[in-house]
Structures are given as structure tokens and as C-alpha cells.
Design an enzyme around this catalytic site. Structure first.
Site, PDB file in Angstrom:
ATOM      1  N   LYS A 293      35.957  44.245  39.690  1.00  0.00           N
ATOM      2  CA  LYS A 293      35.154  43.695  40.784  1.00  0.00           C
ATOM      3  C   LYS A 293      33.680  43.531  40.380  1.00  0.00           C
ATOM      4  O   LYS A 293      33.253  44.056  39.337  1.00  0.00           O
ATOM      5  CB  LYS A 293      35.295  44.623  42.006  1.00  0.00           C
ATOM      6  CG  LYS A 293      36.732  44.732  42.533  1.00  0.00           C
ATOM      7  CD  LYS A 293      36.789  45.647  43.761  1.00  0.00           C
ATOM      8  CE  LYS A 293      38.217  45.796  44.271  1.00  0.00           C
ATOM      9  NZ  LYS A 293      38.280  46.608  45.511  1.00  0.00           N
TER      10      LYS A 293
ATOM     11  N   ASN B 150      34.785  50.205  44.674  1.00  0.00           N
ATOM     12  CA  ASN B 150      35.727  51.033  43.916  1.00  0.00           C
ATOM     13  C   ASN B 150      36.203  50.358  42.633  1.00  0.00           C
ATOM     14  O   ASN B 150      37.274  50.662  42.103  1.00  0.00           O
ATOM     15  CB  ASN B 150      36.897  51.474  44.808  1.00  0.00           C
ATOM     16  CG  ASN B 150      37.672  50.290  45.355  1.00  0.00           C
ATOM     17  OD1 ASN B 150      37.364  49.144  45.034  1.00  0.00           O
ATOM     18  ND2 ASN B 150      38.672  50.561  46.156  1.00  0.00           N
TER      19      ASN B 150
ATOM     20  N   TYR C 135      42.886  38.620  50.276  1.00  0.00           N
ATOM     21  CA  TYR C 135      42.846  39.733  51.229  1.00  0.00           C
ATOM     22  C   TYR C 135      43.290  39.331  52.631  1.00  0.00           C
ATOM     23  O   TYR C 135      42.871  39.948  53.610  1.00  0.00           O
ATOM     24  CB  TYR C 135      41.440  40.330  51.251  1.00  0.00           C
ATOM     25  CG  TYR C 135      41.120  41.161  50.015  1.00  0.00           C
ATOM     26  CD1 TYR C 135      41.885  42.291  49.689  1.00  0.00           C
ATOM     27  CD2 TYR C 135      40.073  40.828  49.167  1.00  0.00           C
ATOM     28  CE1 TYR C 135      41.601  43.055  48.559  1.00  0.00           C
ATOM     29  CE2 TYR C 135      39.781  41.590  48.032  1.00  0.00           C
ATOM     30  CZ  TYR C 135      40.549  42.704  47.740  1.00  0.00           C
ATOM     31  OH  TYR C 135      40.272  43.464  46.629  1.00  0.00           O
TER      32      TYR C 135
ATOM     33  N   HIS D 186      40.668  46.075  41.356  1.00  0.00           N
ATOM     34  CA  HIS D 186      41.816  45.733  42.199  1.00  0.00           C
ATOM     35  C   HIS D 186      43.052  45.654  41.317  1.00  0.00           C
ATOM     36  O   HIS D 186      42.967  45.201  40.184  1.00  0.00           O
ATOM     37  CB  HIS D 186      41.606  44.355  42.858  1.00  0.00           C
ATOM     38  CG  HIS D 186      42.876  43.808  43.421  1.00  0.00           C
ATOM     39  ND1 HIS D 186      43.339  44.167  44.672  1.00  0.00           N
ATOM     40  CD2 HIS D 186      43.826  42.989  42.881  1.00  0.00           C
ATOM     41  CE1 HIS D 186      44.507  43.573  44.884  1.00  0.00           C
ATOM     42  NE2 HIS D 186      44.825  42.850  43.815  1.00  0.00           N
TER      43      HIS D 186
ATOM     44  N   GLU E  97      48.795  36.870  44.351  1.00  0.00           N
ATOM     45  CA  GLU E  97      47.423  37.006  43.850  1.00  0.00           C
ATOM     46  C   GLU E  97      47.202  36.223  42.557  1.00  0.00           C
ATOM     47  O   GLU E  97      46.194  35.529  42.411  1.00  0.00           O
ATOM     48  CB  GLU E  97      47.109  38.493  43.613  1.00  0.00           C
ATOM     49  CG  GLU E  97      47.086  39.286  44.910  1.00  0.00           C
ATOM     50  CD  GLU E  97      47.213  40.785  44.709  1.00  0.00           C
ATOM     51  OE1 GLU E  97      47.355  41.244  43.546  1.00  0.00           O
ATOM     52  OE2 GLU E  97      47.175  41.512  45.725  1.00  0.00           O
TER      53      GLU E  97
ATOM     54  N   THR F 241      42.570  54.281  46.713  1.00  0.00           N
ATOM     55  CA  THR F 241      41.549  53.325  47.177  1.00  0.00           C
ATOM     56  C   THR F 241      40.208  54.023  47.409  1.00  0.00           C
ATOM     57  O   THR F 241      39.159  53.541  46.973  1.00  0.00           O
ATOM     58  CB  THR F 241      42.014  52.671  48.503  1.00  0.00           C
ATOM     59  OG1 THR F 241      43.313  52.127  48.298  1.00  0.00           O
ATOM     60  CG2 THR F 241      41.049  51.595  48.956  1.00  0.00           C
TER      61      THR F 241
HETATM   62  P1  IDP Z   1      43.496  48.776  47.324  1.00  0.00           P
HETATM   63  O1  IDP Z   1      42.380  47.981  46.654  1.00  0.00           O
HETATM   64  O2  IDP Z   1      43.593  50.172  46.776  1.00  0.00           O
HETATM   65  O3  IDP Z   1      44.815  48.052  47.327  1.00  0.00           O
HETATM   66  P2  IDP Z   1      43.264  48.109  50.161  1.00  0.00           P
HETATM   67  O4  IDP Z   1      43.592  49.034  51.279  1.00  0.00           O
HETATM   68  O5  IDP Z   1      44.197  46.962  49.908  1.00  0.00           O
HETATM   69  O6  IDP Z   1      43.058  48.991  48.847  1.00  0.00           O
HETATM   70  O7  IDP Z   1      41.810  47.546  50.455  1.00  0.00           O
HETATM   71  C1  IDP Z   1      41.289  46.476  49.703  1.00  0.00           C
HETATM   72  C2  IDP Z   1      39.859  46.781  49.331  1.00  0.00           C
HETATM   73  O8  IDP Z   1      39.078  46.805  50.517  1.00  0.00           O
HETATM   74  C3  IDP Z   1      39.618  48.154  48.700  1.00  0.00           C
HETATM   75  O9  IDP Z   1      39.864  48.180  47.312  1.00  0.00           O
HETATM   76  C4  IDP Z   1      38.152  48.386  49.030  1.00  0.00           C
HETATM   77  O10 IDP Z   1      37.304  47.660  48.140  1.00  0.00           O
HETATM   78  C5  IDP Z   1      38.040  47.779  50.425  1.00  0.00           C
HETATM   79  N1  IDP Z   1      38.257  48.774  51.483  1.00  0.00           N
HETATM   80  C6  IDP Z   1      39.421  49.343  51.871  1.00  0.00           C
HETATM   81  N2  IDP Z   1      39.235  50.204  52.883  1.00  0.00           N
HETATM   82  C7  IDP Z   1      37.903  50.157  53.156  1.00  0.00           C
HETATM   83  C8  IDP Z   1      37.076  50.838  54.121  1.00  0.00           C
HETATM   84  O11 IDP Z   1      37.544  51.647  54.922  1.00  0.00           O
HETATM   85  N3  IDP Z   1      35.745  50.549  54.088  1.00  0.00           N
HETATM   86  C9  IDP Z   1      35.198  49.645  53.208  1.00  0.00           C
HETATM   87  N4  IDP Z   1      35.948  48.994  52.289  1.00  0.00           N
HETATM   88  C10 IDP Z   1      37.289  49.254  52.271  1.00  0.00           C
HETATM   89 MG    MG Z   2      45.558  46.431  48.419  1.00  0.00          MG
END
Ligand code: IDP
Ligand code: MG
Length: 152
Positions: free
Chosen positions: A9, A112, A49, A115, A126, A91
Site C-alpha cells: 500500500k 497496515n 473494496y 493487502h 482483484e 488486519t
Molecule cells: P484485510 O486487508 O486484512 O483483508 P479488511 O477487513 O478486508 O482487512 O479491510 C480492508 C482494509 O481496510 C484493511 O486492510 C485496512 O487498511 C482498512 N480497515 C479495516 N478495518 C478498518 C478500521 O476499522 N478502521 C480503519 N481502516 C480499516
Molecule cells: Mg479483506
């Protein structure tokens, strides 16, 4: 052979961590079959997303993902999806284990770093947003026989 779709990212690019993460991917034994530096468009981020549309963090996630260059990749290897999800960590870095990419290098649930597809259906969805078939390299990894055997 199973494939997974990965994005380093914008925070990974800005923090100079792409080399470190790519090195870990190579050391793990996953084969890089496509890779490019790109600034993700709003349209691409919204497609990627779409399952999160309506959630409170969705607008800021789209803004973050389109805020600067990212590195998109396709990796190949046995059980690539599940193995790589474990490799990146949970995550939320509060939960991700040390030793994982998120666990070692990040402290915020949005920033984080990386992805990765969470199932084969997500991979197909994707990867088609970011790569054409011609961009996927077909080559033999000469050390493959030292990573796993083709049979059982
Ligand atoms: P993942 O990337 O581990 O699959 P997802 O739940 O699909 O996690 O969420 C997509 C992305 O959205 C996460 O990697 C993170 O960057 C962001 N994200 C997820 N939950 C939150 C949150 O509660 N606050 C802010 N950003 C979030
Ligand atoms: Mg995800």
C-alpha cells in the site's frame, strides 16, 4: 498452481519498506509472476473494496489507497492464498503476531502496509482489476524442486 493478489500500500512505498517486504516474499518461496508500481485510481479502489462499501472506514480507506503509488503483485505457490494471509498477519496490528509483516512493521489498522486476497474468488476479482493476462509472466523457477514436489 494457486495464486494470490497483493498490494504493497502507499504507506509501504512512502516508508521505504517495499524492498524489505519483497525480500521476505522471495525468501518465503513464493514466485512473483506480476509486479508494477502504480497510483491506484478511485474506480479501481472502489472495485477492490466494494464489499466494504457503507462501512465507517470506507471513505478514508479509498482516500488512503489512492493517495500515492502502490506496488501491485501476483504471487504463485502451493496454498498461496492461505499461506500469504498468515504471512501478512491480522488486519489490526494490535492482533497481528510479531514475525508477520503487519506485526513487525505497522501500528495502525488502516496503515497496515499490505493487502492480500482472502480466497481464490477474491484473487480472481482483484487481479483482474489491476493486471491483464499479458502482464503475467510465465517462467520456471529453477529452485522450485527445493520448495516443494509436484506430486504428493
Ligand atoms: P484485510 O486487508 O486484512 O483483508 P479488511 O477487513 O478486508 O482487512 O479491510 C480492508 C482494509 O481496510 C484493511 O486492510 C485496512 O487498511 C482498512 N480497515 C479495516 N478495518 C478498518 C478500521 O476499522 N478502521 C480503519 N481502516 C480499516
Ligand atoms: Mg479483506
Amino acid at each position: 498452481m494457486e495464486r494470490t493478489f497483493v498490494i504493497l500500500k502507499p504507506d509501504a512505498v512512502q516508508r521505504g519498506l517495499t524492498g524489505t517486504i519483497i525480500q521476505r516474499i522471495e525468501q518465503k518461496g513464493l514466485k512473483i509472476i506480476a509486479m508494477k508500481l502504480l497510483t491506484i485510481t478511485i474506480e479501481q479502489a472502489e472495485k477492490q473494496y466494494e464489499c466494504h462499501k457503507g462501512k465507517p472506514f470506507y471513505p478514508s480507506l479509498i482516500a488512503f489507497m489512492t493517495s500515492g503509488p502502490s506496488v501491485a503483485m501476483i504471487l504463485e505457490g502451493r496454498n498461496a492464498v492461505a499461506i500469504f494471509r498468515k504471512f501478512i498477519g491480522s488486519t489490526d496490528p494490535v492482533q497481528s503476531e510479531p514475525g508477520t509483516i503487519r506485526g513487525d512493521f505497522s501500528i495502525d489498522v488502516k496503515h497496515n502496509l499490505i493487502h492480500a486476497s482472502d480466497c481464490e474468488i477474491s484473487f480472481k476479482h482483484e487481479s483482474s482489476i489491476y493486471f491483464s493476462d499479458e502482464e503475467i509472466q510465465k517462467y520456471k523457477l529453477s529452485l522450485k524442486g527445493w520448495l516443494y514436489y509436484e506430486g504428493k
